[in-house]
Each structure stands twice: as C-alpha cells, then as structure tokens.
Design an enzyme around this catalytic site. Structure first.
Site, PDB file in Angstrom:
ATOM      1  N   ASP A  32      -2.659  -5.025   0.280  1.00  0.00           N
ATOM      2  CA  ASP A  32      -2.277  -6.344   0.542  1.00  0.00           C
ATOM      3  C   ASP A  32      -2.909  -6.823   1.834  1.00  0.00           C
ATOM      4  O   ASP A  32      -3.447  -8.083   1.790  1.00  0.00           O
ATOM      5  CB  ASP A  32      -0.864  -6.505   0.636  1.00  0.00           C
ATOM      6  CG  ASP A  32      -0.244  -5.292   1.577  1.00  0.00           C
ATOM      7  OD1 ASP A  32      -0.986  -4.409   2.204  1.00  0.00           O
ATOM      8  OD2 ASP A  32       1.070  -5.051   1.656  1.00  0.00           O
ATOM      9  N   MET A  84       0.910  -1.206   0.105  1.00  0.00           N
ATOM     10  CA  MET A  84      -0.099   0.144   0.184  1.00  0.00           C
ATOM     11  C   MET A  84       0.893   1.391  -0.050  1.00  0.00           C
ATOM     12  O   MET A  84       2.124   0.877   0.401  1.00  0.00           O
ATOM     13  CB  MET A  84      -0.935   0.225   1.407  1.00  0.00           C
ATOM     14  CG  MET A  84      -2.022  -1.110   1.102  1.00  0.00           C
ATOM     15  SD  MET A  84      -3.132  -1.004   2.704  1.00  0.00           S
ATOM     16  CE  MET A  84      -3.929   0.368   2.460  1.00  0.00           C
ATOM     17  N   HIS A  85       0.148   2.435  -0.081  1.00  0.00           N
ATOM     18  CA  HIS A  85       0.929   3.599   0.200  1.00  0.00           C
ATOM     19  C   HIS A  85       1.813   4.183  -0.738  1.00  0.00           C
ATOM     20  O   HIS A  85       2.065   5.409  -0.882  1.00  0.00           O
ATOM     21  CB  HIS A  85       1.389   3.756   1.561  1.00  0.00           C
ATOM     22  CG  HIS A  85       0.582   3.157   2.622  1.00  0.00           C
ATOM     23  ND1 HIS A  85      -0.709   3.898   3.071  1.00  0.00           N
ATOM     24  CD2 HIS A  85       0.971   2.165   3.530  1.00  0.00           C
ATOM     25  CE1 HIS A  85      -1.176   2.939   3.840  1.00  0.00           C
ATOM     26  NE2 HIS A  85      -0.463   2.193   4.267  1.00  0.00           N
TER      27      HIS A  85
END
Ligand code: ADP
Length: 506
Positions: free
Chosen positions: A239, A81-82
């Site tokens: 995820d 992520m991110h």
C-alpha cells in the site's frame, strides 16, 4: 483511451477504482469486511472476504462507469502489507490470514534475530518485527504444525487475489520487502535467510518487479468479475509503495508524509541505504532499480483525534450546529497560539513509538503546562509535537544520505493548511498536496498501465496521471523560530525514558 483498474485490498475494506489514462477516476467502489481478533493482540481476516469484495467492487465500477470490459487494458493490485496467507496443494486457504497489526510473534522475532545475526539487517534491510511475515510463518510452524505440513503456498494478501484472478503464485519486490525474507539489495528471495530459518523456497511465489505482467485473467475469474479473459494483471505494490506512485514519489529528492492515524514518511532513493540501527525501514520501490526508506510513527493524527474526543466536546457540538469539520474549528483555536504554543511541548507517544525510537513503553506527555495555557495552546502543541516527530524521522533519512527536497502530504491531517505549513517550516522544503485522493489505487493503476504498455515508464505514467494541488513553502523566520523548540523536543524522550520504563512496570 485506455482504462486501467486499481484494486486496493486494505484492512478495513477493498477499494476498486477505474481510471482513464490521464488518472481521472471514472468510478470507485469500496466494500468493507470485518477484522477478527480471536485473542488480545491478534488480528486475522478471511481471505475469502477479500475475494468477494474484489469481485463485487470490480462488477460495481464496470456498471457505474458504463466502461466495456474490452476497454480495461490491465489490472493493478495494491494492499495491506505483511499478512500471511497459507494455501494447500489444491490452492485452498488453510487458515485465516494473520495480519500486519497482529502482535503474537515477538518470541519468533527474537528467534529470527538470533538465527540470522548480522544478515537480518544487511540482507533483509529491516529488524525482525512482529508485524512482518517471517515471524508469522514460524508461529504457525510451532503452534499449528498440522497446518504447516499441508501448506504448499505462502502469499501476501494482494498476491492471494492475484492467484484468484490469474492462477499464478507470484509476488513483487515492494510487498515482498516486508516479509524479512527478501534480499532487498538484490531484489530476490534470500537463499541464506530461507535456509537459516528452514523455510522451503518452493513455498514462496515467483518474484517480479512491480510493473511487470504476472499473469492474465482466467476464464473463471473473467466469469466472476465481468472483465475479459486474458486481461493482464501486473505486479502492483504494497500500500505505501503504491501510494508513492500515486503521489508521484518516483525520483530522488521526492517523498510523501501521511498524517493519518499513524504518521508515515516515505522517500524515494536510487541506491539502497540501510539504517544499521533499524529505526526506519528500507524496501524495494515499485520503480524498477530503486528503493524507498520509510518511517512510521504510531500516533500522528491519532494524537489530535485523542485530544478531540477527550477535551473538545464543545467544539464537536459547535461543528455539528454549524455544519463544519470539528478539526477545522480546533485548528482555528490553535492558530491563535504563537509558535511554540506559549512554551508548551507535546510528545506524541500515545501508543509507544516505532520510528525513530523503537520503544513500546514510551508514552505521551505535555511538558511545560502552566496556568496561562489555553485549549488553543494545547491543540497547537499537539500539532507541533506531531510535526516534530515527523521531522525527527526525516533527520534520520538525511543522516542516511536520503535527501528530501519535495514533500507531498496525504491523509486526514494533510487536509489542514495550518498543519502543512508547520511541516514545511520544520522540514525546510516545500510541502504540497496531491489533487487525487486515490493514492494506492491510482499507483496500482499506473503500474498496470506500464505493464500494459500504456505508459513507457513509471515516471512517465506519473507525469501524465498525477496532478499536484496547492504548495506551501517554508517561511524562513518561522522556521528559525521553531528550531529551538524542536531541538528541545529531541531531548525530552531521553530524559523521560527511564521513567516510562518504570511506569510500564508498576
Ligand atoms: P486513517 O489513517 O485511519 O485512514 P485518515 O487519513 O482519515 O486516517 O486521518 C485521520 C486523522 O486526520 C484524524 O485522526 C485527524 O487527526 C486528522 N484530520 C482529519 N481531518 C482533519 C482536518 N480537517 N484538519 C486537521 N486534521 C485532520
């Protein structure tokens, strides 16, 4: 029978798994790539490496399984992520992706906290954290204005792969929740937040639910992967949200704990619940109309790994000689120690702590060491301390009204029945394993199956494709015996807090 492809673009590598409709993996292939740390605390990756890994792993699973391209009904994406990917008007990558574990943006996060005020938590449902994407966008704007000026598209890691596969600039609600830009309650970009941060909404991808089809494979991507042109690519999920689907955490009362290097609890909720203190994260779930609450402790399995590498050389030698897992040998020794480890407490804050303490200066501790203590007591104390830290996170969930009655455990630590029993006793609910170890890739494939009409809903897909392993139930006597130790554990950090901060400043 339909075949579904799950692609998980992780930090250490990309894992692609081809499943049949029943969730049985037919072939799996992983390709690793480097993490670049240009400066202390920075972490970047080249999106081209992800794309090459995706191409090669898709080709590999098609070859290994012998499945024909026309049998693959849909592709699902999951990923770290991110991370911030920036593209120019031609869709070319402008700079390396700045990853979730990059810590350069504290100043920008403070700025975001100031600019957004109450809207930060009430709209984005999370504090501004250096791991999240908005701070990274502001950092590039401040430090690399020439790149920001050319930027026309901002994507998350798995959404860059979607663009390469389909030509579409799109994302989905679960991953977008980790950007500090989403209105998490209403599942759309927040106009208020974007305007306060002066970010052009046109830079961001089109928003989808995780199981919607976001585009189809282009002829060029078909040529490169060996899949058919026109194969649908669904939203997929970040995820942890994908792992939730892959472990069947799709109904209220269900959650999973990951005892990997870090410790995560991820719980499903059919209404949006936000912790005003920001101790845990609230994200949109990959299940339409649902949310998830997530805690993250930084040194769960890492605590046992640290103890092993510092103090268990003898066990490592023995394990190698006997062909056994060193953690199994350590667990054998720990089991000889009683509940409470002969009055020894361990605090697992080796890397500082995130949930539920939010204190980067916190550190680990053994409290109560005595001449009588053995290595077995210390290992048990470490395993118990990690379990106490997870229970403390679960207590925050319960305080928020997110109840958990059914817990799955994954990650390396979840292999230990002993550790799982400690968790069951402390959580006060059954703790089960999941037969498949494919977590996020399976979750992405199930979402792909929903998008392609193979399954009716995400829950139905999970019923068909996710099988539980052995379950352990709490033992009421042991649970009662742990309770005073856990209550005492909760008081140790507040007592040591000032000492930790002074120590950090020495
Ligand atoms: P990562 O988060 O890096 O993917 P893993 O999920 O592989 O990590 O988990 C690794 C951790 O799991 C190790 O640090 C260790 O603490 C724990 N672990 C691995 N195997 C066992 C075992 N058999 N018993 C207890 N703990 C284990």
């Amino acid at each position: 029978m339909a075949r579904l492809l799950g692609i998980d673009i992780g930090t250490s590598g990309t894992k692609t798994v081809l499943f049949n409709e029943a969730g049985v993996p037919l072939a799996s292939h992983t390709i690793e790539y480097p993490l670049c740390q240009p400066q202390n605390g920075w972490a970047e990756q080249d999106p081209h490496d992800w794309w090459m890994a995706v191409l090669q792993t898709i080709q590999a699973v098609l070859t290994k399984s012998g499945v024909k391209p026309e049998e693959v009904k849909a592709v699902g994406l999951s990923g770290q992520m991110h991370g911030l990917v920036m593209l120019d008007a031609q869709g070319h990558v402008l700079r390396s992706a700045i990853l979730w574990c990059d810590g350069r943006t504290q100043k920008q996060c403070d700025e975001i906290t100031g600019l957004l005020g109450d809207a930060l938590i009430s709209v984005t449902a999370n504090p501004a954290l250096p791991g999240f994407t908005a701070g990274k966008i502001l950092w590039v704007r401040e430090h690399e204005p020439q790149i920001y000026e050319k930027c026309r598209h901002i994507l998350l890691p798995k959404d860059y792969i979607r663009y390469k596969l389909t030509g579409e600039f799109a994302t989905e609600v679960s991953d977008a929740s980790g950007m500090n830009l989403l209105d998490v309650t209403n599942r759309r970009w927040s106009g208020e937040v974007l305007s306060k941060l002066d970010i052009d909404p046109g830079l961001l991808g089109k928003m989808y639910e995780s199981c919607q089809v976001t585009g189809v494979l282009t002829p060029a991507a078909s040529e490169a992967t060996g899949l058919l042109p026109g194969t649908p690519v669904v939203g997929g999920a970040g995820d942890n949200a994908a792992a939730a689907i892959g472990t069947g955490v799709v109904e209220t009362g269900k959650a999973f704990t990951t005892l990997g290097t870090s410790g995560v609890i991820f719980a499903h909720s059919d209404r949006v619940t936000i912790d005003p203190k920001g101790r845990v994260h609230t994200f949109c779930s990959a299940v339409p109309g649902a949310w998830t609450v997530m805690s993250c402790t930084l040194a769960a399995g890492l605590s046992l790994q640290w103890f092993r590498s510092q103090f268990c050389g003898a066990e490592e030698g023995l394990a190698a000689a006997q062909g056994r897992d060193v953690y199994d040998l350590m667990t054998d020794v720990a089991q000889k120690s009683p509940i409470g480890a002969n009055r020894l407490l361990y605090l697992p804050y080796l890397m500082g702590e995130r949930s539920p303490l939010l204190d980067s200066d916190a550190r680990g501790a053994f409290v109560g060491l005595s001449n009588i203590h053995t290595k077995g007591d210390m290992i048990r104390a470490v395993m118990e301390g990690v379990a106490y830290s997870q229970r403390q996170c679960l207590d925050v969930f319960r305080e928020m009204g997110v109840d958990v009655a059914d817990m799955a455990v994954c990650g390396g630590g979840g292999r230990s029945p002993f550790w799982r029993q400690i968790l069951a006793d402390l959580y006060g609910c059954p703790v089960k394993t999941i037969a498949s170890e494919q977590g996020p890739a399976l979750g992405a494939a199930i979402l792909a199956g929903v998008g392609a009409g193979v399954y009716e809903t995400v829950a139905q897909g999970c019923q068909v494709a996710v099988q539980a392993g052995p379950t352990q139930r709490p033992d009421p006597e042991d649970a009662a015996a742990y309770e005073p130790y856990y209550q005492l554990y909760r008081t140790v950090y507040p007592a040591l807090k000032d000492i930790y901060h002074t120590l950090a400043g020495l």
